[in-house]
Motif scaffolding. Structure first.
Motif, PDB file in Angstrom:
ATOM      1  N   GLU A 163       4.413  13.808   2.739  1.00  0.00           N
ATOM      2  CA  GLU A 163       4.941  15.159   2.940  1.00  0.00           C
ATOM      3  C   GLU A 163       6.382  15.205   2.466  1.00  0.00           C
ATOM      4  OE1 GLU A 163       4.743  18.700   6.220  1.00  0.00           O
ATOM      5  OE2 GLU A 163       4.358  16.669   6.880  1.00  0.00           O
ATOM      6  N   ASP A 164       6.647  16.158   1.566  1.00  0.00           N
ATOM      7  CA  ASP A 164       7.964  16.302   0.925  1.00  0.00           C
ATOM      8  C   ASP A 164       8.370  14.973   0.293  1.00  0.00           C
ATOM      9  OD1 ASP A 164       8.193  19.039   1.538  1.00  0.00           O
ATOM     10  OD2 ASP A 164       8.900  18.551   3.550  1.00  0.00           O
ATOM     11  N   ASN A 165       9.351  14.280   0.841  1.00  0.00           N
ATOM     12  CA  ASN A 165       9.793  13.016   0.252  1.00  0.00           C
ATOM     13  C   ASN A 165       9.509  11.827   1.168  1.00  0.00           C
ATOM     14  OD1 ASN A 165      11.661  13.495   2.232  1.00  0.00           O
ATOM     15  ND2 ASN A 165      13.449  13.032   0.985  1.00  0.00           N
TER      16      ASN A 165
ATOM     17  N   HIS B 219       0.827  -1.216   0.000  1.00  0.00           N
ATOM     18  CA  HIS B 219       0.000   0.000   0.000  1.00  0.00           C
ATOM     19  C   HIS B 219       0.856   1.259   0.000  1.00  0.00           C
ATOM     20  CE1 HIS B 219      -4.170  -1.564   0.561  1.00  0.00           C
ATOM     21  NE2 HIS B 219      -3.456  -2.650   0.776  1.00  0.00           N
ATOM     22  N   GLN B 220       2.010   1.203   0.651  1.00  0.00           N
ATOM     23  CA  GLN B 220       2.910   2.358   0.613  1.00  0.00           C
ATOM     24  C   GLN B 220       3.394   2.601  -0.811  1.00  0.00           C
ATOM     25  OE1 GLN B 220       5.606   1.068   3.747  1.00  0.00           O
ATOM     26  NE2 GLN B 220       4.946   2.800   4.989  1.00  0.00           N
ATOM     27  N   ALA B 221       3.577   1.518  -1.565  1.00  0.00           N
ATOM     28  CA  ALA B 221       3.978   1.670  -2.972  1.00  0.00           C
ATOM     29  C   ALA B 221       2.868   2.342  -3.771  1.00  0.00           C
ATOM     30  CB  ALA B 221       4.315   0.308  -3.572  1.00  0.00           C
ATOM     31  N   HIS B 222       1.613   1.966  -3.519  1.00  0.00           N
ATOM     32  CA  HIS B 222       0.485   2.632  -4.186  1.00  0.00           C
ATOM     33  C   HIS B 222       0.474   4.123  -3.836  1.00  0.00           C
ATOM     34  CE1 HIS B 222      -1.502  -0.767  -5.979  1.00  0.00           C
ATOM     35  NE2 HIS B 222      -1.719  -1.369  -4.824  1.00  0.00           N
ATOM     36  N   ALA B 223       0.626   4.422  -2.530  1.00  0.00           N
ATOM     37  CA  ALA B 223       0.598   5.816  -2.089  1.00  0.00           C
ATOM     38  C   ALA B 223       1.751   6.602  -2.713  1.00  0.00           C
ATOM     39  CB  ALA B 223       0.663   5.880  -0.567  1.00  0.00           C
ATOM     40  N   ALA B 224       2.929   6.013  -2.715  1.00  0.00           N
ATOM     41  CA  ALA B 224       4.104   6.686  -3.274  1.00  0.00           C
ATOM     42  C   ALA B 224       3.942   6.931  -4.766  1.00  0.00           C
ATOM     43  CB  ALA B 224       5.356   5.853  -3.004  1.00  0.00           C
ATOM     44  N   ALA B 225       3.361   5.963  -5.467  1.00  0.00           N
ATOM     45  CA  ALA B 225       3.186   6.086  -6.917  1.00  0.00           C
ATOM     46  C   ALA B 225       2.247   7.228  -7.288  1.00  0.00           C
ATOM     47  CB  ALA B 225       2.674   4.770  -7.499  1.00  0.00           C
ATOM     48  N   SER B 226       1.334   7.570  -6.388  1.00  0.00           N
ATOM     49  CA  SER B 226       0.430   8.681  -6.695  1.00  0.00           C
ATOM     50  C   SER B 226       0.921  10.001  -6.094  1.00  0.00           C
ATOM     51  CB  SER B 226      -0.991   8.378  -6.215  1.00  0.00           C
ATOM     52  OG  SER B 226      -1.013   8.251  -4.806  1.00  0.00           O
ATOM     53  N   PHE B 227       1.556   9.938  -4.920  1.00  0.00           N
ATOM     54  CA  PHE B 227       1.970  11.179  -4.264  1.00  0.00           C
ATOM     55  C   PHE B 227       3.255  11.773  -4.856  1.00  0.00           C
ATOM     56  CE2 PHE B 227       4.557  13.214  -0.898  1.00  0.00           C
ATOM     57  CZ  PHE B 227       3.833  14.400  -0.819  1.00  0.00           C
ATOM     58  N   PHE B 228       4.307  10.970  -5.012  1.00  0.00           N
ATOM     59  CA  PHE B 228       5.599  11.515  -5.407  1.00  0.00           C
ATOM     60  C   PHE B 228       5.590  12.222  -6.761  1.00  0.00           C
ATOM     61  CE2 PHE B 228       7.646   8.404  -2.276  1.00  0.00           C
ATOM     62  CZ  PHE B 228       7.699   9.363  -1.287  1.00  0.00           C
TER      63      PHE B 228
ATOM     64  N   ALA C   6      -2.983  13.935   1.880  1.00  0.00           N
ATOM     65  CA  ALA C   6      -3.489  12.709   2.499  1.00  0.00           C
ATOM     66  C   ALA C   6      -3.564  11.641   1.424  1.00  0.00           C
ATOM     67  CB  ALA C   6      -4.875  12.958   3.087  1.00  0.00           C
ATOM     68  N   PHE C   7      -3.466  10.375   1.830  1.00  0.00           N
ATOM     69  CA  PHE C   7      -3.657   9.288   0.885  1.00  0.00           C
ATOM     70  C   PHE C   7      -4.494   8.192   1.511  1.00  0.00           C
ATOM     71  CE2 PHE C   7       0.279   8.012   3.003  1.00  0.00           C
ATOM     72  CZ  PHE C   7       0.021   6.688   3.309  1.00  0.00           C
ATOM     73  N   LEU C   8      -5.185   7.470   0.654  1.00  0.00           N
ATOM     74  CA  LEU C   8      -5.998   6.320   1.040  1.00  0.00           C
ATOM     75  C   LEU C   8      -5.830   5.264  -0.031  1.00  0.00           C
ATOM     76  CD1 LEU C   8      -8.349   4.948   2.680  1.00  0.00           C
ATOM     77  CD2 LEU C   8      -9.904   6.108   1.101  1.00  0.00           C
ATOM     78  N   THR C   9      -5.435   4.069   0.363  1.00  0.00           N
ATOM     79  CA  THR C   9      -5.340   2.965  -0.591  1.00  0.00           C
ATOM     80  C   THR C   9      -6.243   1.846  -0.089  1.00  0.00           C
ATOM     81  OG1 THR C   9      -3.437   1.926   0.491  1.00  0.00           O
ATOM     82  CG2 THR C   9      -2.975   3.548  -1.220  1.00  0.00           C
TER      83      THR C   9
END
Length: 109
Positions: free
Chosen positions: A38-40, A2-11, A19-22
């Motif tokens: 936030e930031d990186n 899920h962190q990979a999903h969040a990173a793929a959309s946020f970064f 905020a993110f929700l997966t």
């Protein structure tokens, strides 16, 4: 997962903070994750673990509609805007309600 999903959309986004929700079936044990980018950095606030999963419910509905599970959920998502939104006239909505209420009755026994 899920962190990979969040990173793929946020970064790649233009936002410095978001905020993110997966939500999906199962990614390792997590089925739902939310937090803040936030930031990186991605910070997870909460996860919900298997067997509690909206994604698995979606897969069940996909199978009920006659599509293959873990392969065709995107088809159901793509068709959803074309559905009849009038709950009283939508026969699939009524059928789904019967299934849910029938299941709830079996849990109470």
């Amino acid at each position: 997962h899920h962190q990979a999903h969040a990173a793929a959309s946020f970064f790649p986004s233009p936002f410095k903070r978001s905020a993110f929700l997966t939500v999906d079936g199962v990614g390792e044990w997590d089925t739902t994750t939310y937090g803040v980018g936030e930031d990186n950095k991605i910070s997870v606030i909460k996860t919900i673990e298997f067997p509690h999963s909206l994604g698995l419910l979606y897969s069940t509905i996909t199978a009920y509609l006659g599509f293959s599970v873990n392969n065709s959920e995107y088809k159901v998502m793509g068709l959803s805007p074309y559905g009849l939104m009038d709950r009283k006239k939508n026969r699939y909505y009524q059928k789904l309600l019967k299934i849910i209420f029938c299941y709830q009755k079996t849990l109470k026994k």
